[in-house]
Design a protein around this motif. Sequence first.
Motif, mmCIF file in Angstrom:
data_model
loop_
_atom_site.group_PDB
_atom_site.id
_atom_site.type_symbol
_atom_site.label_atom_id
_atom_site.label_comp_id
_atom_site.label_asym_id
_atom_site.label_seq_id
_atom_site.Cartn_x
_atom_site.Cartn_y
_atom_site.Cartn_z
ATOM 1 N N THR A 3 19.315 -18.254 -8.696
ATOM 2 C CA THR A 3 20.547 -18.753 -8.544
ATOM 3 C C THR A 3 20.545 -20.267 -8.517
ATOM 4 O OG1 THR A 3 21.235 -16.989 -7.288
ATOM 5 C CG2 THR A 3 22.686 -18.967 -6.872
ATOM 6 N N HIS A 4 20.994 -20.987 -9.415
ATOM 7 C CA HIS A 4 20.902 -22.458 -9.607
ATOM 8 C C HIS A 4 22.040 -23.183 -8.887
ATOM 9 C CE1 HIS A 4 18.447 -21.457 -13.505
ATOM 10 N NE2 HIS A 4 17.805 -21.483 -12.347
ATOM 11 N N VAL A 5 21.673 -24.750 -8.711
ATOM 12 C CA VAL A 5 22.702 -25.360 -8.148
ATOM 13 C C VAL A 5 22.814 -26.543 -9.130
ATOM 14 C CG1 VAL A 5 23.273 -27.236 -6.313
ATOM 15 C CG2 VAL A 5 22.016 -25.094 -5.656
ATOM 16 N N GLY A 6 23.823 -26.699 -9.627
ATOM 17 C CA GLY A 6 24.479 -27.684 -10.690
ATOM 18 C C GLY A 6 25.209 -28.951 -10.322
ATOM 19 N N CYS A 7 25.842 -28.526 -9.190
ATOM 20 C CA CYS A 7 26.932 -29.627 -8.682
ATOM 21 C C CYS A 7 27.016 -29.658 -7.236
ATOM 22 C CB CYS A 7 28.310 -29.425 -9.392
ATOM 23 S SG CYS A 7 29.193 -28.031 -9.026
ATOM 24 N N ALA A 51 26.982 -22.582 -11.901
ATOM 25 C CA ALA A 51 25.641 -22.332 -11.609
ATOM 26 C C ALA A 51 24.993 -21.378 -10.573
ATOM 27 C CB ALA A 51 24.890 -23.508 -11.897
ATOM 28 N N CYS A 52 25.828 -21.691 -9.554
ATOM 29 C CA CYS A 52 25.442 -20.930 -8.466
ATOM 30 C C CYS A 52 26.255 -19.397 -8.014
ATOM 31 C CB CYS A 52 25.841 -21.728 -7.156
ATOM 32 S SG CYS A 52 27.715 -21.958 -7.123
ATOM 33 N N THR A 53 26.728 -19.008 -9.313
ATOM 34 C CA THR A 53 27.695 -17.776 -9.055
ATOM 35 C C THR A 53 26.790 -16.735 -8.721
ATOM 36 O OG1 THR A 53 29.073 -18.713 -10.607
ATOM 37 C CG2 THR A 53 29.168 -16.398 -10.494
ATOM 38 N N HIS A 71 21.559 -15.189 -28.520
ATOM 39 C CA HIS A 71 21.436 -16.506 -28.265
ATOM 40 C C HIS A 71 22.361 -17.173 -27.481
ATOM 41 C CE1 HIS A 71 17.649 -16.113 -30.623
ATOM 42 N NE2 HIS A 71 18.513 -15.433 -31.734
ATOM 43 N N GLY A 72 22.746 -16.664 -26.417
ATOM 44 C CA GLY A 72 23.868 -17.302 -25.340
ATOM 45 C C GLY A 72 23.361 -18.426 -24.496
ATOM 46 N N LEU A 73 22.345 -18.913 -24.875
ATOM 47 C CA LEU A 73 21.788 -19.990 -24.067
ATOM 48 C C LEU A 73 20.934 -20.535 -24.776
ATOM 49 C CD1 LEU A 73 18.593 -18.549 -22.320
ATOM 50 C CD2 LEU A 73 20.190 -17.147 -23.423
ATOM 51 N N GLN A 74 20.802 -22.041 -24.194
ATOM 52 C CA GLN A 74 19.562 -23.014 -24.704
ATOM 53 C C GLN A 74 18.673 -23.346 -23.633
ATOM 54 O OE1 GLN A 74 21.254 -26.070 -27.415
ATOM 55 N NE2 GLN A 74 22.694 -24.593 -28.228
ATOM 56 N N CYS A 75 19.342 -24.487 -22.784
ATOM 57 C CA CYS A 75 18.301 -24.635 -21.646
ATOM 58 C C CYS A 75 18.236 -23.729 -20.671
ATOM 59 C CB CYS A 75 18.651 -26.062 -21.255
ATOM 60 S SG CYS A 75 20.111 -25.728 -19.958
ATOM 61 N N GLY A 76 19.315 -22.782 -20.649
ATOM 62 C CA GLY A 76 19.162 -21.609 -19.504
ATOM 63 C C GLY A 76 19.730 -21.996 -18.206
ATOM 64 N N TYR A 77 20.054 -23.238 -17.900
ATOM 65 C CA TYR A 77 20.513 -23.748 -16.592
ATOM 66 C C TYR A 77 21.696 -23.193 -16.166
ATOM 67 C CZ TYR A 77 20.183 -26.386 -12.112
ATOM 68 O OH TYR A 77 20.013 -26.841 -10.875
ATOM 69 N N CYS A 78 22.667 -22.783 -16.887
ATOM 70 C CA CYS A 78 24.036 -22.296 -16.757
ATOM 71 C C CYS A 78 23.860 -20.583 -16.668
ATOM 72 C CB CYS A 78 24.936 -22.971 -17.442
ATOM 73 S SG CYS A 78 25.026 -22.197 -19.201
ATOM 74 N N THR A 79 22.747 -20.223 -17.347
ATOM 75 C CA THR A 79 22.930 -18.698 -17.807
ATOM 76 C C THR A 79 22.962 -17.790 -16.703
ATOM 77 O OG1 THR A 79 21.568 -19.632 -19.412
ATOM 78 C CG2 THR A 79 21.532 -17.072 -19.385
ATOM 79 N N ILE A 127 30.446 -23.879 -16.353
ATOM 80 C CA ILE A 127 30.280 -25.039 -17.317
ATOM 81 C C ILE A 127 28.822 -24.913 -18.133
ATOM 82 C CG2 ILE A 127 30.141 -27.548 -17.811
ATOM 83 C CD1 ILE A 127 32.140 -27.699 -15.596
ATOM 84 N N CYS A 128 28.889 -24.949 -19.464
ATOM 85 C CA CYS A 128 27.745 -24.921 -20.151
ATOM 86 C C CYS A 128 27.441 -26.385 -20.825
ATOM 87 C CB CYS A 128 27.376 -23.855 -21.266
ATOM 88 S SG CYS A 128 25.990 -24.020 -22.147
ATOM 89 N N ARG A 129 26.327 -27.035 -20.795
ATOM 90 C CA ARG A 129 26.285 -28.389 -21.288
ATOM 91 C C ARG A 129 25.696 -28.169 -22.706
ATOM 92 N NH1 ARG A 129 27.239 -32.717 -18.040
ATOM 93 N NH2 ARG A 129 27.316 -32.088 -15.679
ATOM 94 N N CYS A 130 25.001 -27.054 -23.159
ATOM 95 C CA CYS A 130 24.422 -27.155 -24.378
ATOM 96 C C CYS A 130 25.083 -26.236 -25.495
ATOM 97 C CB CYS A 130 22.980 -26.362 -24.005
ATOM 98 S SG CYS A 130 22.048 -26.876 -22.587
#
Length: 164
Positions: free
Chosen positions: A35-39, A46-48, A95-103, A133-136
């Motif tokens: 579980t990530h923190v983006g903002c 990202a924290c969903t 390929h629903g991702l690139q950097c993976g941060y939002c994934t 939000i996805c930046r990639c």
Amino acid sequence: MQVQLKVNGKSVSVDCPPNTLLVQAIRENLRLTGTHVGCDTAQCGACTVIMNGRSIKSCNVLAAQAEGADITTIEGLAAADGSMHPMQAAFKDCHGLQCGYCTTGMVMSAVDLCTRHPHASESEIREQLEGNICRCTGYQNIVKAVHQGAAAMAHDKAAIAYGA
Ligand code: FES
Ligand code: FES
């Protein structure tokens, strides 16, 4: 304070200050760092995680507010034998991702969306994922992945029970 939670099927007790965010409890106390923190301001998604059957932004909830809740994080989606949840597999295939941060947040939101609306249209998917939000990627392959994941979930109803 002590907060009692059920996380990925296991009862846990988190010892934390009263102002601890749920995402901090998940990442820092329980070491579930998928579980990530983006903002930190409830904008990026990202924290969903899924709490009591609905996706929520865990940076927008205090751990104390989650007392007694049943929480699923990305680590709890895979089956007991380690095989990916159909939505995880769909993101990989499409390929629903690139950097993976939002994934991880995308996948958790998509699982919730497709559990509630198994036949969501492209515009409904785009609308429902507005909070992630996805930046990639430009979103195209994410939408494709959610379509494919929804079909796979409908085909394998057992997968809708997380971690089945
Ligand atoms: Fe929670 Fe961005 S970290 S919405
Ligand atoms: Fe990089 Fe979405 S894949 S932010």
